[in-house]
Design an enzyme around this catalytic site. Structure first.
Site, PDB file in Angstrom:
ATOM      1  N   GLU A  70      41.302  26.654  36.588  1.00 21.32           N
ATOM      2  CA  GLU A  70      41.672  27.122  37.945  1.00 21.32           C
ATOM      3  C   GLU A  70      42.207  28.778  37.462  1.00 21.32           C
ATOM      4  OE1 GLU A  70      44.846  26.746  41.236  1.00 21.32           O
ATOM      5  OE2 GLU A  70      45.669  25.841  39.530  1.00 21.32           O
ATOM      6  N   GLU A  95      46.082  32.457  34.126  1.00 23.37           N
ATOM      7  CA  GLU A  95      47.166  33.204  35.158  1.00 23.37           C
ATOM      8  C   GLU A  95      47.756  34.572  34.407  1.00 23.37           C
ATOM      9  OE1 GLU A  95      48.950  34.746  37.521  1.00 23.37           O
ATOM     10  OE2 GLU A  95      48.593  32.889  38.559  1.00 23.37           O
ATOM     11  N   ASN A 122      42.907  38.397  32.106  1.00 25.62           N
ATOM     12  CA  ASN A 122      42.101  38.570  33.110  1.00 25.62           C
ATOM     13  C   ASN A 122      40.959  37.747  33.375  1.00 25.62           C
ATOM     14  OD1 ASN A 122      41.024  40.287  34.997  1.00 25.62           O
ATOM     15  ND2 ASN A 122      39.620  41.143  33.559  1.00 25.62           N
ATOM     16  N   ASP A 145      44.654  36.825  45.519  1.00 24.58           N
ATOM     17  CA  ASP A 145      45.180  38.175  46.227  1.00 24.58           C
ATOM     18  C   ASP A 145      44.413  38.546  47.219  1.00 24.58           C
ATOM     19  OD1 ASP A 145      46.346  40.523  47.193  1.00 24.58           O
ATOM     20  OD2 ASP A 145      47.436  40.434  45.336  1.00 24.58           O
ATOM     21  N   LYS A 149      44.498  45.533  52.601  1.00 17.77           N
ATOM     22  CA  LYS A 149      44.328  47.062  52.792  1.00 17.77           C
ATOM     23  C   LYS A 149      42.996  47.501  52.546  1.00 17.77           C
ATOM     24  CE  LYS A 149      49.177  48.151  52.708  1.00 17.77           C
ATOM     25  NZ  LYS A 149      50.313  49.160  52.077  1.00 17.77           N
ATOM     26  N   ASP A 181      43.410  32.128  53.252  1.00 17.08           N
ATOM     27  CA  ASP A 181      43.844  32.110  54.401  1.00 17.08           C
ATOM     28  C   ASP A 181      43.796  33.496  54.969  1.00 17.08           C
ATOM     29  OD1 ASP A 181      45.692  33.235  52.665  1.00 17.08           O
ATOM     30  OD2 ASP A 181      47.445  32.641  53.994  1.00 17.08           O
TER      31      ASP A 181
END
Length: 241
Positions: A70, A95, A122, A145, A149, A181
């Protein structure tokens, strides 16, 4: 005279933040990290992976079993639930945020999830060099993430070039599962992966059905509460050569 080292050729999909660790979080790193956290040899950055570093699953987990990775495991809710529900599969959480790593270790210890390990690094470097080629049966990327923008979208994890990196780590027939989402990111993911020769769709229609192996987390509920649709995608690694 040697060439100067390149810090990173590509922008990373995260901004590393630091904060004061709680006593419980400090305890997680002191007492639980020796078992759960794979010690990565670094390159030029703290979250980098040295080109010669390797994670050999059979050695780390003490057995040969399917491996699910994951990317961006957050506080570990999804991967701990999966690890406890699937004891015959090994799980690797990738993570960079230490608070999330600490929470994952604490909750994994409470759940006695012994088939789970964590890597603080990373993600593309984990997929491209740390793991052996074809080591993973599945790679999960849930709610990365979105960098919504416009000037920041170059930081998105799933962008041109990423499919090749993910495909290297996946076994033939292995599955890349994604969820977001953010509609425009979902569209970008689908476009990038549809164009990737290493993958084929593992779903019919416009979007994949919700992956029933993904537990509902507070993060997903938050997106639903804000009126955002959750979109799933699933792609199968085509056979090599």
């Amino acid at each position: 005279m040697s060439e100067p080292r390149t810090f990173r050729e590509e922008p990373v999909s995260f901004v590393r933040r630091s904060g004061r660790m709680s006593e419980a979080q400090e305890r997680a790193f002191e007492e639980l990290a020796p078992f759960y956290l794979f010690d990565v040899a670094r390159d030029v950055a703290f979250t980098s992976v040295h080109p010669e570093a390797r994670l050999e699953p059979a050695s780390v987990y003490g057995r040969t079993a399917p491996l699910t990775v994951e990317i961006g495991s957050g506080q570990g809710h999804a991967i701990i639930a999966a690890a406890t529900a699937n004891p015959d599969t090994d799980f690797l959480a990738v993570e960079v945020f230490r608070a999330g790593l600490a929470r994952t270790m604490l909750d994994a210890d409470k759940a006695d999830a012994r088939n789970l390990r964590l890597v603080e690094a990373n993600a593309p470097e984990v997929l491209s060099t740390l793991l052996p080629e074809a080591a993973a049966s599945e790679v999960w990327i849930f709610f990365p993430d979105p960098w919504h923008k416009k000037r920041h979208t170059k930081r998105r994890l799933v962008r041109p070039g990423f499919p090749e990196t993910a495909a290297r780590a996946l076994a033939d027939g292995g599955v890349l599962r994604l969820a977001t989402d953010w509609e425009d990111y979902a569209l970008q993911m689908r476009e990038v992966l549809d164009d990737a020769p290493e993958f084929e769709r593992a779903f019919d229609g416009e979007w994949a059905e919700r992956f029933d192996g993904r537990v509902m987390t507070a993060f997903e509920r938050k997106g639903i509460t804000k009126g955002r649709d959750i979109r799933d995608l699933a792609y199968r690694r085509v056979p090599r050569g």
